[in-house]
Design an enzyme around this catalytic site. Structure first.
Site, PDB file in Angstrom:
ATOM      1  N   ASP A  13      12.894  17.104 -25.930  1.00  0.00           N
ATOM      2  CA  ASP A  13      13.312  16.249 -26.943  1.00  0.00           C
ATOM      3  C   ASP A  13      13.846  15.082 -26.709  1.00  0.00           C
ATOM      4  O   ASP A  13      14.179  14.717 -25.375  1.00  0.00           O
ATOM      5  CB  ASP A  13      14.496  17.157 -27.866  1.00  0.00           C
ATOM      6  CG  ASP A  13      14.807  16.455 -29.111  1.00  0.00           C
ATOM      7  OD1 ASP A  13      14.101  15.646 -29.554  1.00  0.00           O
ATOM      8  OD2 ASP A  13      16.134  16.515 -29.493  1.00  0.00           O
ATOM      9  N   SER A  14      14.064  14.235 -27.658  1.00  0.00           N
ATOM     10  CA  SER A  14      14.595  12.834 -27.103  1.00  0.00           C
ATOM     11  C   SER A  14      16.131  12.866 -26.975  1.00  0.00           C
ATOM     12  O   SER A  14      16.620  12.173 -26.052  1.00  0.00           O
ATOM     13  CB  SER A  14      14.418  11.869 -28.196  1.00  0.00           C
ATOM     14  OG  SER A  14      14.922  12.631 -29.443  1.00  0.00           O
ATOM     15  N   TYR A  45      14.189   7.926 -30.261  1.00  0.00           N
ATOM     16  CA  TYR A  45      12.703   7.762 -29.985  1.00  0.00           C
ATOM     17  C   TYR A  45      12.260   7.064 -31.448  1.00  0.00           C
ATOM     18  O   TYR A  45      11.452   6.389 -31.305  1.00  0.00           O
ATOM     19  CB  TYR A  45      11.831   8.751 -29.914  1.00  0.00           C
ATOM     20  CG  TYR A  45      11.966   9.171 -28.148  1.00  0.00           C
ATOM     21  CD1 TYR A  45      12.683   8.761 -27.403  1.00  0.00           C
ATOM     22  CD2 TYR A  45      10.975  10.282 -27.905  1.00  0.00           C
ATOM     23  CE1 TYR A  45      12.797   9.159 -26.157  1.00  0.00           C
ATOM     24  CE2 TYR A  45      10.938  10.620 -26.709  1.00  0.00           C
ATOM     25  CZ  TYR A  45      11.893   9.858 -25.764  1.00  0.00           C
ATOM     26  OH  TYR A  45      11.605  10.511 -24.484  1.00  0.00           O
ATOM     27  N   CYS A  76      10.690  17.179 -30.511  1.00  0.00           N
ATOM     28  CA  CYS A  76      11.269  16.183 -31.122  1.00  0.00           C
ATOM     29  C   CYS A  76       9.940  15.555 -32.290  1.00  0.00           C
ATOM     30  O   CYS A  76       8.665  15.530 -31.898  1.00  0.00           O
ATOM     31  CB  CYS A  76      10.949  14.964 -29.999  1.00  0.00           C
ATOM     32  SG  CYS A  76      11.386  13.487 -30.756  1.00  0.00           S
ATOM     33  N   THR A  78       9.388  12.690 -33.777  1.00  0.00           N
ATOM     34  CA  THR A  78       8.616  11.555 -33.506  1.00  0.00           C
ATOM     35  C   THR A  78       7.726  11.910 -32.370  1.00  0.00           C
ATOM     36  O   THR A  78       6.569  11.142 -32.499  1.00  0.00           O
ATOM     37  CB  THR A  78       9.797  10.636 -32.878  1.00  0.00           C
ATOM     38  OG1 THR A  78      10.847  10.483 -33.865  1.00  0.00           O
ATOM     39  CG2 THR A  78       9.082   9.252 -32.658  1.00  0.00           C
ATOM     40  N   CYS A 187      13.880  17.871 -39.003  1.00  0.00           N
ATOM     41  CA  CYS A 187      14.500  17.266 -38.130  1.00  0.00           C
ATOM     42  C   CYS A 187      15.104  18.263 -37.463  1.00  0.00           C
ATOM     43  O   CYS A 187      15.799  19.190 -37.682  1.00  0.00           O
ATOM     44  CB  CYS A 187      15.683  16.325 -38.696  1.00  0.00           C
ATOM     45  SG  CYS A 187      16.770  15.606 -37.504  1.00  0.00           S
ATOM     46  N   THR A 188      15.210  18.080 -35.926  1.00  0.00           N
ATOM     47  CA  THR A 188      15.809  18.972 -35.012  1.00  0.00           C
ATOM     48  C   THR A 188      17.328  19.353 -35.391  1.00  0.00           C
ATOM     49  O   THR A 188      17.789  20.479 -35.131  1.00  0.00           O
ATOM     50  CB  THR A 188      15.948  18.671 -33.415  1.00  0.00           C
ATOM     51  OG1 THR A 188      16.647  17.356 -33.473  1.00  0.00           O
ATOM     52  CG2 THR A 188      14.408  18.600 -33.044  1.00  0.00           C
ATOM     53  N   HIS A 189      18.032  18.454 -36.178  1.00  0.00           N
ATOM     54  CA  HIS A 189      19.406  18.735 -36.235  1.00  0.00           C
ATOM     55  C   HIS A 189      19.503  19.282 -37.617  1.00  0.00           C
ATOM     56  O   HIS A 189      20.719  20.163 -37.624  1.00  0.00           O
ATOM     57  CB  HIS A 189      20.274  17.518 -36.475  1.00  0.00           C
ATOM     58  CG  HIS A 189      20.308  16.505 -35.162  1.00  0.00           C
ATOM     59  ND1 HIS A 189      19.241  16.089 -34.343  1.00  0.00           N
ATOM     60  CD2 HIS A 189      21.545  16.080 -34.585  1.00  0.00           C
ATOM     61  CE1 HIS A 189      19.796  15.470 -33.377  1.00  0.00           C
ATOM     62  NE2 HIS A 189      21.170  15.390 -33.473  1.00  0.00           N
TER      63      HIS A 189
END
Lengths: 274, 274
Positions: A13-14, A45, A76, A78, A187-189
């Site tokens: 992931d970024s 990213y 990620c 993106t 989104c990962t979060h």
């Protein structure tokens, strides 16, 4: 291709947000060793051009190949949107991204064909989920809603209480007006807000609304992929190990890692220069 | 040195947040033409190393020199903290930053010598305000509080109502416990929350608490500096012009610029490659 089922699974992931994908992977693949790489020096990213993201993704992949991984999961959004094709062409091993599984789960769950996506402004602008969903089903319509506050809220650990609830309501309102019956957390979060978003969405849209979390869906697809290709690690007495690489150690690293991983027991991070 | 009082004033920031400084400058220096440069392609600076920030700042300064400015105001806290000395050495014109004026105003306003600073995690971590304040007065103590949510809230335009109020209370609590009587808003985005922060601070700490806004204080110091050195532009029938350069046009550029500038009438941005 690394055919060894006992080789670790690579995840990158970024930043650290992708640890929510590691958390989901551990739930369905408890025996796998996982090597995680967070490119925290170059995060985010989402604001960078496609060529740059492809270049960064290639350097992350090279590092994971050096760890002899059997497959790579791109946590990620993106990178999944922009670089997955070039990675699949360049790398001689399976590459799974978060967008396609999320889109598939959303199409499967929607009865009305109206699908909402909550994601960062960059992901929404890229239309990646819209393309992935409409590739699967032409009868669906995707409504994207950027939810930029959720990332700093997650990084601050402010994932319950009035503020995340008010933020969730604000971001859900346009989706409620659009009459969606599925909401993808793109989104990962965002998995950290799963309960808050689900509760508020049900209040606003009714009990039938379904929340699709792209971390869990990519984890489930990875398990299926390994199963059908004999790539599952054998059951073992101890749980799979996690090894953590980052390109920069953020100041609040251990707090953030603990939060995203959902585990008190966070391994030490090893810093690498890509 | 460009001695021409009629030359424009140069202002730069890592992004668009520095437009709050332009807003403050226009209030006290209505006749000045202003050239603003927002390095929006490389924002944020706060996470980058000092050498990189110095290099970026030098390239921004070169662009402003090409516009024949008579002085440069650094609206960015990170650049003010890290690169102002090297810029003053390298450039043959006045360079003003946001940190020193904010620190001076805070020391002047504090009776107890206990000063709170709200800023981004990067600025707090750099201890720039602590150094600036203790240079001015050894009897003061600085309490830094990172307030990372305020930047995305400002960029989203969510500057009033319950959420900014709850966020402000959360960030003010440790400062209230520390017994500060002055709070410095040490980030270009925070002036948008001036009223919310002032109201909540007064409720929590009493009516005597003073809010120091680093945008207004650098604007006032710039006016004083120009006055004592005959650098003020002459009164003219029209207000000073604003020219806006950015290195990348953010998607929500005009909304954000309008919000930070506090003006419906935002000039077109010209994109430059530094």
């Amino acid at each position: 291709m690394t055919k060894d089922a006992e080789a670790p699974l690579g995840v990158f992931d970024s930043g650290l947000g992708g640890l929510t994908v590691v958390r989901a992977l551990r739930q369905v693949l408890p025996n796998e060793d996982i090597v995680y790489l967070g490119d925290s020096a170059r995060v985010p990213y989402g604001t960078k051009g496609a060529d740059t993201v492809i270049k960064y993704a290639a350097s992350c992949a090279r590092h994971l190949l050096g760890q002899r991984v059997k497959a790579i999961v791109i946590a990620c959004n993106t990178v999944s949107a922009v670089a997955i094709e070039s990675m699949r062409i360049d790398l001689d091993l399976p590459v799974l991204g978060v967008i396609e599984p999320g889109a598939r789960a959303a199409v499967g769950a929607s009865k009305t064909g109206r699908i909402g996506v909550l994601a960062t402004p960059g992901t929404i602008f890229s239309q990646a989920y819209t393309r992935a969903v409409t590739t699967l089903s032409t009868r669906t319509e995707v409504f994207g809603q950027a939810a930029p506050l959720l990332v700093p809220l997650a990084e601050e650990g402010w994932t319950d209480g009035d503020v995340p609830r008010l933020a969730a309501r604000r971001y859900l309102e346009p989706l409620a007006r659009a009459g969606v019956d599925v909401i993808v957390l793109g989104c990962t979060h965002y998995p950290l807000f799963f309960s808050v978003i689900e509760e508020e969405a049900k209040k606003m849209m009714g009990d039938h609304v379904r929340i699709v979390d792209s971390a869990s869906t990519v984890a489930a697809e990875t398990r299926d992929y390994f199963q059908t290709r004999d790539l599952l690690a054998a059951p073992r007495p101890r749980a799979g190990k996690i090894r953590l690489f980052v390109t920069d150690v953020p100041r609040s690293f251990s707090d953030m890692a603990r939060r995203f991983l959902g585990d008190e027991d966070v391994p030490e991070a090893e810093q690498v220069d890509l």
